[in-house]
Design a protein around this motif. Sequence first.
Motif, mmCIF file in Angstrom:
data_model
loop_
_atom_site.group_PDB
_atom_site.id
_atom_site.type_symbol
_atom_site.label_atom_id
_atom_site.label_comp_id
_atom_site.label_asym_id
_atom_site.label_seq_id
_atom_site.Cartn_x
_atom_site.Cartn_y
_atom_site.Cartn_z
ATOM 1 N N TYR A 16 62.558 49.288 -15.924
ATOM 2 C CA TYR A 16 61.585 50.331 -16.224
ATOM 3 C C TYR A 16 61.625 51.430 -15.167
ATOM 4 O O TYR A 16 61.331 52.591 -15.450
ATOM 5 N N TRP A 18 64.447 52.287 -13.648
ATOM 6 C CA TRP A 18 65.649 53.044 -14.015
ATOM 7 C C TRP A 18 65.334 54.082 -15.081
ATOM 8 O O TRP A 18 65.870 55.188 -15.077
ATOM 9 N N ALA A 19 64.467 53.706 -16.022
ATOM 10 C CA ALA A 19 64.227 54.529 -17.204
ATOM 11 C C ALA A 19 63.337 55.740 -16.941
ATOM 12 O O ALA A 19 63.103 56.533 -17.853
ATOM 13 N N GLU A 20 62.857 55.920 -15.726
ATOM 14 C CA GLU A 20 61.922 57.013 -15.468
ATOM 15 C C GLU A 20 62.660 58.313 -15.144
ATOM 16 O O GLU A 20 62.559 58.877 -14.065
ATOM 17 N N PHE A 24 65.961 59.762 -20.775
ATOM 18 C CA PHE A 24 65.478 58.606 -21.539
ATOM 19 C C PHE A 24 64.075 58.841 -22.069
ATOM 20 O O PHE A 24 63.794 58.601 -23.249
ATOM 21 N N HIS A 28 65.023 59.326 -25.980
ATOM 22 C CA HIS A 28 65.428 58.034 -26.540
ATOM 23 C C HIS A 28 65.333 58.049 -28.071
ATOM 24 O O HIS A 28 66.206 57.526 -28.769
ATOM 25 N N PHE A 39 69.732 50.017 -25.975
ATOM 26 C CA PHE A 39 68.983 50.341 -24.761
ATOM 27 C C PHE A 39 67.735 49.471 -24.625
ATOM 28 O O PHE A 39 67.476 48.888 -23.567
ATOM 29 N N ILE A 43 66.730 46.450 -21.906
ATOM 30 C CA ILE A 43 65.547 46.498 -21.044
ATOM 31 C C ILE A 43 64.708 45.232 -21.217
ATOM 32 O O ILE A 43 64.253 44.627 -20.239
ATOM 33 N N GLY A 175 60.913 54.882 -27.494
ATOM 34 C CA GLY A 175 60.863 54.648 -26.060
ATOM 35 C C GLY A 175 59.476 54.291 -25.573
ATOM 36 O O GLY A 175 58.678 53.711 -26.300
#
Length: 221
Positions: A16, A18-20, A24, A28, A39, A43, A175
Amino acid sequence: MDLFYRRKKLPNVNPYRWAEFAGFLRHHGDLPDAQRWRFIRQIIEMGQLPPRDTFERARRHPHFHLHAESPWVEVKQQDGQAVVRTPHATHTFDFLIIASGFTTDLSLRPELAELHPHIALWKDRFTPPENERHADLLRHPYLGPSFEFQEKQPGSAPWIGGVFNYTFGCLLSLGFGGASISGMKYSLPRLVGGITQQLYLDDSERHFRALADYATTEFET
């Protein structure tokens, strides 16, 4: 305090985090279905770790114990206590705190009872590769670009698109959306834009009549 978990070890990498980033969080929902699935499944499989300071504080306590690969295979009450059996041992406790995860299943929501038969789920729109199957993700609603429900059978319930799902259930389609503060910066404009678009299009004839009748003067000729 004994903490049991099913994984071989607690996650210590936070997907999570990484996704900031804007790509994304904003886009997404613009990916093809197969990539959206890859993806989010990745996660979910990586898991979510406990907050570092909470974990370290708990580990410093001499009576705190972690039990890896320890699903509860049996729980019963005996002599006023809770008895828990795992594949490795049997434990007796004064009380239990149960946090066993969650299931995405719209059929369990009473407020959606009449809508659920008409709502498209991911299992209705997408078949993942055999090695990427995930039963819970397949139960997620297959949402439109503004978090609106889609029809299970096209043409059977066009009104279903007037209901928006801004919850964790939007994870696979759009997302982090309604389930993450960092995602709201990008998801709220999608949601608001979708609602206002529907309202304007549905009332376009009324708006045109209002335009044709508009006669407020700003100066005298």
